[in-house]
Motif scaffolding. Structure first.
Motif: not given
Length: 70
Positions: A18-21, A1-10, A33-35, A42-47
């Motif tokens: 992003i859907y991750l299974h 999740m940290g990588v996704f948050r860093d990318a969103a801020k950059a 897992q849905v980002f 970047c937030s994580k939500v439930r599919d």
């Protein structure tokens, strides 16, 4: 999740989903897992559409494995 948050801020103004299974994840093996990216966050939500993966999207595979075990 940290990588996704860093990318969103950059990348200011980025957006997307992003859907991750990961079936090896003991806690989330049967769900996506849905980002969600918006407003440089970047937030994580439930599919809710594909949950649970078995039997919603993998019923055929699941049923074949059950039959093999019998």
């Amino acid at each position: 999740m940290g990588v996704f948050r860093d990318a969103a801020k950059a990348v200011n103004g980025s957006y997307g989903i992003i859907y991750l299974h990961d079936d090896s994840d003991k806690e989330h093996f049967n769900e996506f897992q849905v980002f969600v990216f918006k407003h440089s966050e970047c937030s994580k939500v439930r599919d809710k559409m594909l949950l649970p993966c078995i039997p919603v999207i993998e019923a055929e595979i699941y049923n074949k494995n059950i039959q093999k075990e019998k």
